[in-house]
Motif scaffolding. Structure first.
Motif, PDB file in Angstrom:
ATOM      1  N   UNK A   1       2.552  14.394   7.722  1.00  0.00           N
ATOM      2  CA  UNK A   1       1.535  13.726   6.905  1.00  0.00           C
ATOM      3  C   UNK A   1       0.648  12.787   7.722  1.00  0.00           C
ATOM      4  N   UNK A   2       0.776  12.814   9.011  1.00  0.00           N
ATOM      5  CA  UNK A   2      -0.096  12.005   9.875  1.00  0.00           C
ATOM      6  C   UNK A   2      -1.556  12.300   9.559  1.00  0.00           C
TER       7      UNK A   2
ATOM      8  N   UNK B   1      -0.298   6.580  -4.404  1.00  0.00           N
ATOM      9  CA  UNK B   1       0.712   5.642  -4.873  1.00  0.00           C
ATOM     10  C   UNK B   1       0.297   5.138  -6.250  1.00  0.00           C
ATOM     11  N   UNK B   2       1.252   4.772  -7.102  1.00  0.00           N
ATOM     12  CA  UNK B   2       0.866   4.233  -8.415  1.00  0.00           C
ATOM     13  C   UNK B   2       0.069   2.937  -8.276  1.00  0.00           C
ATOM     14  N   UNK B   3       0.583   2.012  -7.486  1.00  0.00           N
ATOM     15  CA  UNK B   3      -0.048   0.709  -7.243  1.00  0.00           C
ATOM     16  C   UNK B   3       0.562   0.144  -5.969  1.00  0.00           C
ATOM     17  N   UNK B   4      -0.113  -0.790  -5.300  1.00  0.00           N
ATOM     18  CA  UNK B   4       0.408  -1.287  -4.023  1.00  0.00           C
ATOM     19  C   UNK B   4       1.805  -1.891  -4.118  1.00  0.00           C
ATOM     20  N   UNK B   5       2.126  -2.526  -5.280  1.00  0.00           N
ATOM     21  CA  UNK B   5       3.370  -3.269  -5.390  1.00  0.00           C
ATOM     22  C   UNK B   5       4.440  -2.580  -6.231  1.00  0.00           C
ATOM     23  N   UNK B   6       4.239  -1.302  -6.547  1.00  0.00           N
ATOM     24  CA  UNK B   6       5.314  -0.534  -7.183  1.00  0.00           C
ATOM     25  C   UNK B   6       6.452  -0.447  -6.172  1.00  0.00           C
ATOM     26  N   UNK B   7       7.650  -0.901  -6.534  1.00  0.00           N
ATOM     27  CA  UNK B   7       8.687  -1.121  -5.522  1.00  0.00           C
ATOM     28  C   UNK B   7       9.096   0.146  -4.771  1.00  0.00           C
ATOM     29  N   UNK B   8       9.743   1.082  -5.449  1.00  0.00           N
ATOM     30  CA  UNK B   8      10.215   2.269  -4.758  1.00  0.00           C
ATOM     31  C   UNK B   8       9.092   3.171  -4.311  1.00  0.00           C
ATOM     32  N   UNK B   9       8.104   3.332  -5.191  1.00  0.00           N
ATOM     33  CA  UNK B   9       7.021   4.272  -4.934  1.00  0.00           C
ATOM     34  C   UNK B   9       6.063   3.802  -3.851  1.00  0.00           C
ATOM     35  N   UNK B  10       5.920   2.479  -3.685  1.00  0.00           N
ATOM     36  CA  UNK B  10       4.913   1.979  -2.750  1.00  0.00           C
ATOM     37  C   UNK B  10       5.465   0.965  -1.742  1.00  0.00           C
ATOM     38  N   UNK B  11       6.105  -0.120  -2.206  1.00  0.00           N
ATOM     39  CA  UNK B  11       6.561  -1.137  -1.261  1.00  0.00           C
ATOM     40  C   UNK B  11       7.614  -0.575  -0.295  1.00  0.00           C
ATOM     41  N   UNK B  12       8.697  -0.027  -0.844  1.00  0.00           N
ATOM     42  CA  UNK B  12       9.719   0.546   0.037  1.00  0.00           C
ATOM     43  C   UNK B  12       9.170   1.720   0.837  1.00  0.00           C
ATOM     44  N   UNK B  13       8.346   2.528   0.173  1.00  0.00           N
ATOM     45  CA  UNK B  13       7.813   3.712   0.844  1.00  0.00           C
ATOM     46  C   UNK B  13       6.870   3.327   1.979  1.00  0.00           C
ATOM     47  N   UNK B  14       5.932   2.430   1.729  1.00  0.00           N
ATOM     48  CA  UNK B  14       4.990   2.037   2.774  1.00  0.00           C
ATOM     49  C   UNK B  14       5.706   1.341   3.926  1.00  0.00           C
TER      50      UNK B  14
ATOM     51  N   UNK C   1       8.642   5.552  10.626  1.00  0.00           N
ATOM     52  CA  UNK C   1       7.913   6.732  11.092  1.00  0.00           C
ATOM     53  C   UNK C   1       6.633   6.403  11.867  1.00  0.00           C
ATOM     54  N   UNK C   2       6.037   5.245  11.581  1.00  0.00           N
ATOM     55  CA  UNK C   2       4.849   4.839  12.322  1.00  0.00           C
ATOM     56  C   UNK C   2       3.658   5.760  12.172  1.00  0.00           C
ATOM     57  N   UNK C   3       3.506   6.389  11.001  1.00  0.00           N
ATOM     58  CA  UNK C   3       2.376   7.300  10.819  1.00  0.00           C
ATOM     59  C   UNK C   3       1.170   6.565  10.240  1.00  0.00           C
TER      60      UNK C   3
END
Length: 286
Positions: free
Chosen positions: A138-139, A145-158, A165-167
């Motif tokens: 995915x580089x 993402x749903x929103x920047x601060x959605x925990x699992x979907x965005x915060x943990x993922x980002x 991964x550093x992508x």
């Protein structure tokens, strides 16, 4: 198939007033005399109508068990929900674990109950027929993402995409988990961040067009929280009502839709792991 997906895409754009009108119908009982009335905020993971269908019968059950009235106060999108709890707009709320840390610091919210039957983690999904097999593929791509601060979907993922991964990628915030998944199914985005609960709850016609390529670090799931202004005896009544619901088959079925598989008491200490992950570095102020 694509016509059906397009129709689902259009449905999500329904007016937020549908949600508000549905939630106001919660526990309308002719001649009922409520001891006190409390506002309840629900993190808008799903579309407004779906949230109303899930939570209205639960609030009715809480009213029957406590004698108090609980009225949903809707937030159309996650950033509005965040601003509402930062301002202390809710007496009770259901929110993601990192939201709880922010809410505790801002307003003194504290956990009441949580799901003791599962852990929360983010999932990264791609189109089933795409060539993407690993996160590294995915580089330079676009991730919804749903929103920047959605925990699992965005915060943990980002955080994982950065630290593990550093992508590099283009982030696109599309309001809800449902929209994130649908964007990938429709070919508008290359990948999407979500969580297992919402992934399992989306329309099968959408889910069947997706596959998971990564799961994030795991943390305790969403708590139901109370504001510090709520009388402790009332909080204990609400906690007891939730736990009692978890002892009946009908109550379990209602809670499973949240989803809460096994309702248990919650404490602030259980969420300290989130501070260790330094997610503050990825939080976006509204």
């Amino acid at each position: 198939m694509m016509t059906l997906l397009h129709d689902l895409w259009c449905q999500r754009r329904g007016e937020f007033k549908v949600f508000c009108s549905a939630t106001l119908a919660s526990a309308v009982v002719c001649g009922a005399a409520w001891a006190e009335t409390f506002s309840v905020g629900i993190v808008p993971q799903f579309e407004p109508r779906q949230l109303a269908e899930i939570w209205t019968p639960i609030l009715v059950e809480l009213e029957n068990r406590t004698g108090h009235q609980f009225v949903m106060r809707g937030s159309p999108e996650i950033p509005e929900f965040e601003q509402d709890f930062i301002e202390g707009a809710f007496d009770f709320a259901y929110m993601n674990p990192y939201h709880f840390l922010v809410a505790a610091e801002a307003q003194g919210y504290f956990p009441v109950v949580r799901d003791g039957g599962r852990e929360l983690f983010g999932v990264l999904v791609v189109a089933k027929d795409s060539d993407f097999q690993t996160v590294a593929d995915l580089e330079g791509r676009t991730i919804a993402f749903p929103a920047p601060n959605a925990l699992g979907a965005a915060l943990l993922m980002r955080a994982d995409l950065d630290r593990i991964f550093g992508i590099s990628y283009d982030a696109n915030y599309v309001t809800t988990h449902s929209s994130a998944y649908l964007n990938v199914a429709l070919g508008e985005m290359d990948a999407a961040g979500g969580v297992m609960a919402t992934f399992n709850s989306i329309d099968p016609n959408v889910r069947d067009r997706l596959r998971i390529i990564y799961e994030t670090t795991r943390v305790p799931p969403h708590p139901v929280v109370a504001h510090k202004r709520v009388d402790p005896s009332i909080v204990e009544n609400v906690r007891a009502a939730f736990l009692a619901m978890g002892e009946t088959e009908d109550g379990k079925a209602l809670l499973a839709k949240i989803p809460i598989r096994k309702v248990v008491p919650a404490s602030a200490e259980e969420y300290e792991i989130l501070n260790e992950l330094q997610l503050r570095n990825y939080w976006v102020d509204n």
